[in-house]
Enzyme design. Structure first.
Site, mmCIF file in Angstrom:
data_model
loop_
_atom_site.group_PDB
_atom_site.id
_atom_site.type_symbol
_atom_site.label_atom_id
_atom_site.label_comp_id
_atom_site.label_asym_id
_atom_site.label_seq_id
_atom_site.Cartn_x
_atom_site.Cartn_y
_atom_site.Cartn_z
ATOM 1 N N ASP A 16 0.636 -1.065 0.085
ATOM 2 C CA ASP A 16 0.041 0.370 -0.721
ATOM 3 C C ASP A 16 0.933 0.993 0.274
ATOM 4 O O ASP A 16 0.608 2.404 -1.066
ATOM 5 C CB ASP A 16 -0.875 0.399 1.714
ATOM 6 N N GLU B 249 -5.452 -12.207 -3.588
ATOM 7 C CA GLU B 249 -5.117 -12.354 -2.258
ATOM 8 C C GLU B 249 -6.559 -14.050 -2.078
ATOM 9 O O GLU B 249 -5.819 -14.994 -1.478
ATOM 10 C CB GLU B 249 -5.370 -11.767 -1.224
#
Length: 389
Positions: free
Chosen positions: A12, A140
């Site tokens: 991020d 994910e």
């Protein structure tokens, strides 16, 4: 990022929050990269732990630079983070041109990251290509997979950045890295003309769901070369199967992608979805709609800013200059980006109304600036570039 993530650093920082920080405040952006440099020895120890070479950066990093993710599967397999950091370093160089910093701080990371990728790829004799197996992609929901398209593209970029900066710095590197980069397998479906997320991914399966922006990221920010039809197919096909309750930053990349190919209605719709995650009373982004997940999800704020800077204003950092393709916000609303930094200049980009926009430089005279900017207009956009100096 809030209590849920304990202030730790993930991808991020490098892919989602770094770009808007860097382009307005390069010195702060540099400090984020130096955080990574200071933890380069730890990344090299992590690589040794898994019997690889070079530097393998942790999925979840804190003070020490060692892996602090409570679930090993992420740290061991979500390895695109290593390439994400190298990519951010190149963005910093594109903005500043600071080759001395690259020599002392950036290149050691890029070089050791390339060493890692060389030890991580597997050569497949039958196809004559290099594969990266047993990984977790940004999506994910799917693990383990082979040849995550995002992971393979970022690894390819990492090799090419090592080659680029070795040439600029006159540093010798392994000559076969270019061969590896050119031969990394990038999944592509010839029939549907799109990029599968990984080997064996079936986008036509009604049960297919992806967590967040993944494959579409190879268009932006990675700028992997592809034709307009392929970009459109990636956006359209993945837009249909992306989890509507996934992390908030995803909408921004769809907006950027649709803007880039001139699909303004789709771009505006994706942009408006950003607001579904804004929560009272402080109007901060939650990770998931209705306030679930991280309460102050600044990754989403980074994505939102990117959707304006790189989406509607159309800024692109390329080797030959700062390109732009300004177009109106939803509803033809005017806007200005003040204080964009590029090669020691401070720039203002404004879209005022249809047929009227401006680019100004507060650092030099208008006459001097006119020698470095190429600008053309169409019905609603301002398109051009500012050349390096």
């Amino acid at each position: 990022m809030g209590y849920e993530y304990l202030g730790h650093s993930f991808w991020d920082q490098d892919i989602w929050m770094f770009p808007p920080v860097m382009i307005f405040h390069p010195k702060i952006g540099r400090s984020l990269l130096e955080y990574r440099y200071q933890r380069l020895p730890a990344a090299m120890e992590i690589a040794k732990k898994y019997k690889f070479k070079g530097a393998m950066f942790p999925w979840e990093s804190a003070l020490s630079g060692f892996e602090v993710c409570p679930q090993e599967v992420y740290g061991r397999n979500e390895i695109h983070i290593t390439g994400d950091i190298a990519f951010a370093i190149n963005q910093y160089y594109s903005v500043t041109g600071d080759l001395d910093w690259i020599r002392n701080y950036g290149f050691p990371i890029i070089y050791q990251s390339a060493v890692f990728w060389e030890s991580r790829v597997t050569f497949e004799k039958e196809s004559g290509t290099y594969w990266i197996n047993d990984v977790m992609p940004p999506d994910e929901y799917h693990y383990p997979v082979n040849n995550s398209v995002y992971t393979n593209v970022i690894a390819q970029i990492n090799f090419r950045l090592a080659i680029k900066f070795a040439d600029l710095l006159d540093i010798k590197i392994p000559s076969h890295w270019e061969d590896i980069a050119a031969s990394i397998y990038i999944p592509f479906d010839e029939k549907l003309q799109y990029h599968p997320e990984y080997d064996g991914f079936d986008i036509t399966d009604p049960k297919s769901v992806v967590k967040q922006a993944d494959t579409i990221l190879i268009n932006f920010p990675l700028m992997y070369p592809m034709d307009k039809d392929t970009r459109k197919n990636d956006l359209f096909l993945y837009g249909k199967i992306t989890d509507s309750n996934g992390p908030a930053m995803t909408h921004s990349m769809f907006s950027i992608g649709w803007n880039e190919i001139g699909e303004k209605q789709n771009a505006d719709q994706a942009f408006q979805k950003n607001y579904e995650n804004i929560q009272p009373p402080f109007h901060v982004w939650s990770e998931i709609r209705k306030g679930d997940g991280a309460a102050n999800f600044i990754t989403a704020a980074g994505g939102y800013l990117q959707s304006i800077i790189f989406g509607y204003a159309g800024l692109r950092l390329r080797d030959d200059g700062l390109h732009f393709d300004m177009q109106p916000l939803p509803g033809n609303k005017p806007y200005c980006l003040n204080g964009i930094k590029y090669r020691n200049d401070s720039l203002q980009f404004c879209w005022l109304r249809i047929g009227q926009c401006s680019v100004r430089n507060s650092s030099i005279s208008d006459n001097e600036f006119l020698t470095r900017i190429f600008l053309k207009k169409n019905d609603s956009n301002c398109i051009g570039k500012i050349v390096n100096h």
